[in-house]
Scaffold this motif. Structure first.
Motif, PDB file in Angstrom:
ATOM      1  N   ARG A 199       5.083   6.273 -18.194  1.00  0.00           N
ATOM      2  CA  ARG A 199       4.503   4.977 -18.530  1.00  0.00           C
ATOM      3  C   ARG A 199       5.021   3.882 -17.592  1.00  0.00           C
ATOM      4  NH1 ARG A 199       5.250   7.203 -23.702  1.00  0.00           N
ATOM      5  NH2 ARG A 199       7.250   6.140 -23.976  1.00  0.00           N
ATOM      6  N   LEU A 200       6.311   3.944 -17.259  1.00  0.00           N
ATOM      7  CA  LEU A 200       6.855   2.974 -16.320  1.00  0.00           C
ATOM      8  C   LEU A 200       6.208   3.089 -14.943  1.00  0.00           C
ATOM      9  CD1 LEU A 200      10.660   3.081 -17.204  1.00  0.00           C
ATOM     10  CD2 LEU A 200       9.083   1.187 -17.600  1.00  0.00           C
ATOM     11  N   LEU A 201       6.005   4.330 -14.501  1.00  0.00           N
ATOM     12  CA  LEU A 201       5.347   4.525 -13.203  1.00  0.00           C
ATOM     13  C   LEU A 201       3.910   4.025 -13.234  1.00  0.00           C
ATOM     14  CD1 LEU A 201       6.631   8.075 -12.161  1.00  0.00           C
ATOM     15  CD2 LEU A 201       7.192   5.884 -11.096  1.00  0.00           C
ATOM     16  N   VAL A 219       0.843  -1.205   0.000  1.00  0.00           N
ATOM     17  CA  VAL A 219       0.000   0.000   0.000  1.00  0.00           C
ATOM     18  C   VAL A 219       0.879   1.256   0.000  1.00  0.00           C
ATOM     19  CG1 VAL A 219      -1.650   1.343   1.350  1.00  0.00           C
ATOM     20  CG2 VAL A 219      -1.973  -1.118   1.065  1.00  0.00           C
ATOM     21  N   ALA A 220       1.929   1.240   0.821  1.00  0.00           N
ATOM     22  CA  ALA A 220       2.830   2.406   0.862  1.00  0.00           C
ATOM     23  C   ALA A 220       3.512   2.617  -0.482  1.00  0.00           C
ATOM     24  CB  ALA A 220       3.854   2.212   1.971  1.00  0.00           C
ATOM     25  N   ILE A 221       3.944   1.515  -1.122  1.00  0.00           N
ATOM     26  CA  ILE A 221       4.599   1.636  -2.435  1.00  0.00           C
ATOM     27  C   ILE A 221       3.614   2.174  -3.457  1.00  0.00           C
ATOM     28  CG2 ILE A 221       5.612   0.299  -4.321  1.00  0.00           C
ATOM     29  CD1 ILE A 221       6.785  -1.567  -2.185  1.00  0.00           C
ATOM     30  N   ALA A 222       2.368   1.665  -3.445  1.00  0.00           N
ATOM     31  CA  ALA A 222       1.364   2.146  -4.394  1.00  0.00           C
ATOM     32  C   ALA A 222       1.097   3.641  -4.207  1.00  0.00           C
ATOM     33  CB  ALA A 222       0.082   1.337  -4.227  1.00  0.00           C
ATOM     34  N   MET A 223       1.046   4.084  -2.953  1.00  0.00           N
ATOM     35  CA  MET A 223       0.814   5.503  -2.696  1.00  0.00           C
ATOM     36  C   MET A 223       1.971   6.351  -3.219  1.00  0.00           C
ATOM     37  SD  MET A 223      -0.824   5.366   1.148  1.00  0.00           S
ATOM     38  CE  MET A 223      -0.828   7.159   1.246  1.00  0.00           C
ATOM     39  N   ARG A 224       3.193   5.886  -3.017  1.00  0.00           N
ATOM     40  CA  ARG A 224       4.343   6.652  -3.512  1.00  0.00           C
ATOM     41  C   ARG A 224       4.352   6.698  -5.038  1.00  0.00           C
ATOM     42  NH1 ARG A 224       6.975   3.668   0.774  1.00  0.00           N
ATOM     43  NH2 ARG A 224       7.503   5.045   2.517  1.00  0.00           N
ATOM     44  N   LEU A 225       4.010   5.565  -5.661  1.00  0.00           N
ATOM     45  CA  LEU A 225       3.960   5.565  -7.128  1.00  0.00           C
ATOM     46  C   LEU A 225       2.863   6.490  -7.626  1.00  0.00           C
ATOM     47  CD1 LEU A 225       4.440   1.745  -7.831  1.00  0.00           C
ATOM     48  CD2 LEU A 225       6.079   3.578  -8.291  1.00  0.00           C
ATOM     49  N   ALA A 226       1.729   6.511  -6.943  1.00  0.00           N
ATOM     50  CA  ALA A 226       0.659   7.428  -7.348  1.00  0.00           C
ATOM     51  C   ALA A 226       1.093   8.877  -7.193  1.00  0.00           C
ATOM     52  CB  ALA A 226      -0.594   7.147  -6.520  1.00  0.00           C
ATOM     53  N   MET A 227       1.786   9.191  -6.114  1.00  0.00           N
ATOM     54  CA  MET A 227       2.272  10.555  -5.913  1.00  0.00           C
ATOM     55  C   MET A 227       3.315  10.916  -6.964  1.00  0.00           C
ATOM     56  SD  MET A 227       2.568  10.483  -1.735  1.00  0.00           S
ATOM     57  CE  MET A 227       3.386  12.081  -1.680  1.00  0.00           C
ATOM     58  N   ALA A 228       4.166   9.946  -7.324  1.00  0.00           N
ATOM     59  CA  ALA A 228       5.173  10.211  -8.357  1.00  0.00           C
ATOM     60  C   ALA A 228       4.517  10.467  -9.700  1.00  0.00           C
ATOM     61  CB  ALA A 228       6.137   9.024  -8.448  1.00  0.00           C
ATOM     62  N   ARG A 229       3.443   9.741 -10.009  1.00  0.00           N
ATOM     63  CA  ARG A 229       2.728   9.965 -11.271  1.00  0.00           C
ATOM     64  C   ARG A 229       2.104  11.353 -11.301  1.00  0.00           C
ATOM     65  NH1 ARG A 229      -1.402   5.292 -12.548  1.00  0.00           N
ATOM     66  NH2 ARG A 229      -1.718   6.684 -14.361  1.00  0.00           N
ATOM     67  N   GLU A 230       1.532  11.747 -10.178  1.00  0.00           N
ATOM     68  CA  GLU A 230       0.910  13.069 -10.117  1.00  0.00           C
ATOM     69  C   GLU A 230       1.943  14.187 -10.227  1.00  0.00           C
ATOM     70  OE1 GLU A 230      -1.338  13.257  -6.568  1.00  0.00           O
ATOM     71  OE2 GLU A 230      -2.894  11.825  -7.240  1.00  0.00           O
ATOM     72  N   ALA A 231       3.184  13.913  -9.770  1.00  0.00           N
ATOM     73  CA  ALA A 231       4.223  14.950  -9.822  1.00  0.00           C
ATOM     74  C   ALA A 231       4.746  15.164 -11.240  1.00  0.00           C
ATOM     75  CB  ALA A 231       5.379  14.576  -8.897  1.00  0.00           C
ATOM     76  N   ASP A 279       4.402  15.553 -15.471  1.00  0.00           N
ATOM     77  CA  ASP A 279       3.518  16.257 -16.388  1.00  0.00           C
ATOM     78  C   ASP A 279       2.440  15.309 -16.879  1.00  0.00           C
ATOM     79  OD1 ASP A 279       5.127  18.448 -16.052  1.00  0.00           O
ATOM     80  OD2 ASP A 279       6.376  17.982 -17.813  1.00  0.00           O
ATOM     81  N   ASP A 280       1.507  15.847 -17.634  1.00  0.00           N
ATOM     82  CA  ASP A 280       0.412  15.012 -18.131  1.00  0.00           C
ATOM     83  C   ASP A 280       0.922  13.861 -18.971  1.00  0.00           C
ATOM     84  OD1 ASP A 280      -1.350  16.677 -16.877  1.00  0.00           O
ATOM     85  OD2 ASP A 280      -1.736  17.901 -18.654  1.00  0.00           O
ATOM     86  N   ASP A 281       1.936  14.121 -19.775  1.00  0.00           N
ATOM     87  CA  ASP A 281       2.458  13.051 -20.626  1.00  0.00           C
ATOM     88  C   ASP A 281       3.398  12.154 -19.832  1.00  0.00           C
ATOM     89  OD1 ASP A 281       3.314  11.437 -22.597  1.00  0.00           O
ATOM     90  OD2 ASP A 281       4.465  12.944 -23.697  1.00  0.00           O
ATOM     91  N   GLY A 282       4.425  12.747 -19.307  1.00  0.00           N
ATOM     92  CA  GLY A 282       5.361  12.013 -18.476  1.00  0.00           C
ATOM     93  C   GLY A 282       6.380  11.202 -19.247  1.00  0.00           C
ATOM     94  N   GLY A 283       6.123  10.930 -20.505  1.00  0.00           N
ATOM     95  CA  GLY A 283       7.082  10.199 -21.328  1.00  0.00           C
ATOM     96  C   GLY A 283       7.283   8.767 -20.853  1.00  0.00           C
ATOM     97  N   THR A 325       1.322  -2.959  -8.875  1.00  0.00           N
ATOM     98  CA  THR A 325       1.240  -3.002  -7.413  1.00  0.00           C
ATOM     99  C   THR A 325      -0.192  -3.178  -6.951  1.00  0.00           C
ATOM    100  OG1 THR A 325       3.172  -1.530  -7.285  1.00  0.00           O
ATOM    101  CG2 THR A 325       1.843  -1.778  -5.302  1.00  0.00           C
ATOM    102  N   GLU A 326      -1.125  -2.491  -7.604  1.00  0.00           N
ATOM    103  CA  GLU A 326      -2.541  -2.644  -7.255  1.00  0.00           C
ATOM    104  C   GLU A 326      -3.003  -4.081  -7.504  1.00  0.00           C
ATOM    105  OE1 GLU A 326      -4.516  -0.597  -5.856  1.00  0.00           O
ATOM    106  OE2 GLU A 326      -3.489   1.330  -5.988  1.00  0.00           O
ATOM    107  N   GLU A 327      -2.582  -4.673  -8.616  1.00  0.00           N
ATOM    108  CA  GLU A 327      -2.951  -6.062  -8.901  1.00  0.00           C
ATOM    109  C   GLU A 327      -2.347  -7.015  -7.875  1.00  0.00           C
ATOM    110  OE1 GLU A 327      -1.649  -6.790 -12.838  1.00  0.00           O
ATOM    111  OE2 GLU A 327      -3.164  -5.512 -13.797  1.00  0.00           O
ATOM    112  N   ALA A 328      -1.106  -6.744  -7.473  1.00  0.00           N
ATOM    113  CA  ALA A 328      -0.468  -7.592  -6.467  1.00  0.00           C
ATOM    114  C   ALA A 328      -1.219  -7.515  -5.136  1.00  0.00           C
ATOM    115  CB  ALA A 328       0.989  -7.176  -6.280  1.00  0.00           C
ATOM    116  N   MET A 329      -1.676  -6.334  -4.767  1.00  0.00           N
ATOM    117  CA  MET A 329      -2.441  -6.201  -3.525  1.00  0.00           C
ATOM    118  C   MET A 329      -3.758  -6.955  -3.614  1.00  0.00           C
ATOM    119  SD  MET A 329      -1.883  -2.362  -2.008  1.00  0.00           S
ATOM    120  CE  MET A 329      -2.515  -1.537  -3.467  1.00  0.00           C
TER     121      MET A 329
END
Length: 396
Positions: free
Chosen positions: A246-248, A224-236, A238-242, A255-259
């Motif tokens: 996509r990796l994030l 859960v902590a890893i998923a939250m950090r990945l979600a925060m990293a995605r939000e940080a 840009d919209d595209d992110g390159g 991670t969500e599927e693993a949970m």
């Protein structure tokens, strides 16, 4: 030997009084199990003494703890073989032990009496003198000393030969009377295996609870902590992110599927609801998600062992799922009641015709019940209704 034989006679008399007191206000109902417990301790001491005489190792067989309640104490007394062996030995001890003790006393008397009586020959009346060597009268010191020594010399070999043999005869009779039969040994072994299996199942259930707790509080919390950090990293980003975005995204979704998979594993291994709410609450949770009306009755449910509790949960879950998916039922009833056995009854008003060979899930229920020495009976005529009853022992 003589004292124990007299003790056996007294024991039989006391036990007879205890039996006679059974209808007198129920006093015998309370006293008899306690009398038999005392008798067992005495017979165990006699076994140890007999083993010492014969030079064999006699393992102790302590009585199991007395259960609570007079009814359970009598059930243990009547159903077990220990009380029958103890009573058999007591009766045999009177029949065999008392004559053997009298014979031993007679032989010992032939050896000891001259030593004690010969110096006192002059105290006997002249018309009834002391007699040594069985029938020879003693009328003077010379006869007293001579015949006394002669009787001791003759009696000593007899005592040396007879007394150990009488003691061994008594010891062998004691061990033979108290030895369990082949059927008793088999029953005791089955009881030991049943108890050990129950302990293993309880340990297994405790280990599953520990693993479930570790996964829930440890691994799942980290995911859960890893998923939250990945979600925060995605939000940080840009919209595209390159490529990084996509990796994030892939990492976050993985991670969500693993949970989700971990939660499913935890539920199938040891349901958290069972640990949190007990069997009654867990059954209520299962029936609430059934997708059709389910009437639940757990008013007769008490505390049950952990292994039985886990098996009961999965049995109810499987039975309700079968009724929901395959029976076409409009209503299901689930009843649980516990005592010496946990009785699970699941009834539905569906089409019936359950066939275990067609993979209806009943085979899995039967295996779960058999693992705990339980039984499964199912009545499902074509056209319904279906009634499934499982009984799981709650005590060894």
């Amino acid at each position: 030997m003589f004292a124990s034989a007299l003790g056996a006679m007294v024991s039989l008399a006391v036990l007879a009084v205890g039996v006679a007191l059974v209808p007198v206000g129920g006093a015998g109902l309370v006293l008899m199990p306690r009398m038999m417990a005392v008798l067992h301790r005495w017979t165990e001491w006699q076994r140890a003494q007999a083993g010492a005489v014969l030079g064999v190792d006699v393992p102790a067989r302590p009585a199991p703890p007395a259960p609570a309640g007079v009814r359970e104490q009598w059930r243990q007394l009547l159903m077990g073989t220990r009380a029958r062996r103890d009573l058999r030995w007591t009766a045999l001890h009177v029949v065999v032990g008392l004559p053997a003790a009298l014979a031993a006393l007679t032989v010992a008397g032939l050896l000891v009496n001259p030593v004690l009586e010969a110096p006192l020959w002059w105290l006997f009346p002249a018309d009834e003198p002391l007699r040594l060597l069985v029938a020879v009268p003693v009328t003077g010191w010379r006869q007293a000393i001579g015949m006394g020594v002669a009787q001791v010399v003759l009696a000593a070999p007899l005592a040396w030969w007879a007394l150990p043999r009488l003691a061994r005869l008594h010891a062998r009779a004691c061990l033979a009377a108290l030895a369990p039969s082949e059927a008793d040994r088999l029953a005791e072994r089955v009881g030991e295996l049943t108890e050990s299996r129950s302990n293993v199942l309880d340990a297994h259930a405790a280990e599953l609870r520990r693993i479930e707790r570790d996964l829930h509080d440890g691994t799942q919390a980290r995911l859960v902590a890893i998923a939250m950090r990945l979600a925060m990293a995605r939000e940080a980003l840009d919209d595209d992110g390159g490529p990084v975005g996509r990796l994030l995204k892939d990492a976050h979704e993985g991670t969500e599927e693993a949970m989700t998979e971990l939660r499913q594993v935890i539920r199938t291994m040891y349901p958290p609801v069972l640990a949190d709410r007990g069997l009654a609450g867990a059954v209520a949770a299962v029936t609430a998600k059934a997708g059709l009306p389910v009437e639940t009755d757990v008013s007769g449910l008490g505390a049950v062992p952990a292994a039985v509790e886990t098996a009961a949960y999965f049995i109810v879950a499987e039975a309700v799922t079968n009724a929901t998916k395959h029976s076409g039922a409009g209503h299901v009833t689930v009843r649980l009641a516990s005592g010496r056995v946990l009785r699970i009854e699941v009834c539905d008003d569906g089409r019936g015709g359950v066939d275990e060979s067609r993979g209806t899930g009943v085979t899995g229920i039967r295996r779960r019940a058999a693992a705990l020495d339980g039984t499964l009976s199912i009545v499902s005529p074509p056209g319904g209704p279906t009634r499934l009853v499982v009984e799981l022992p709650c005590a060894s």
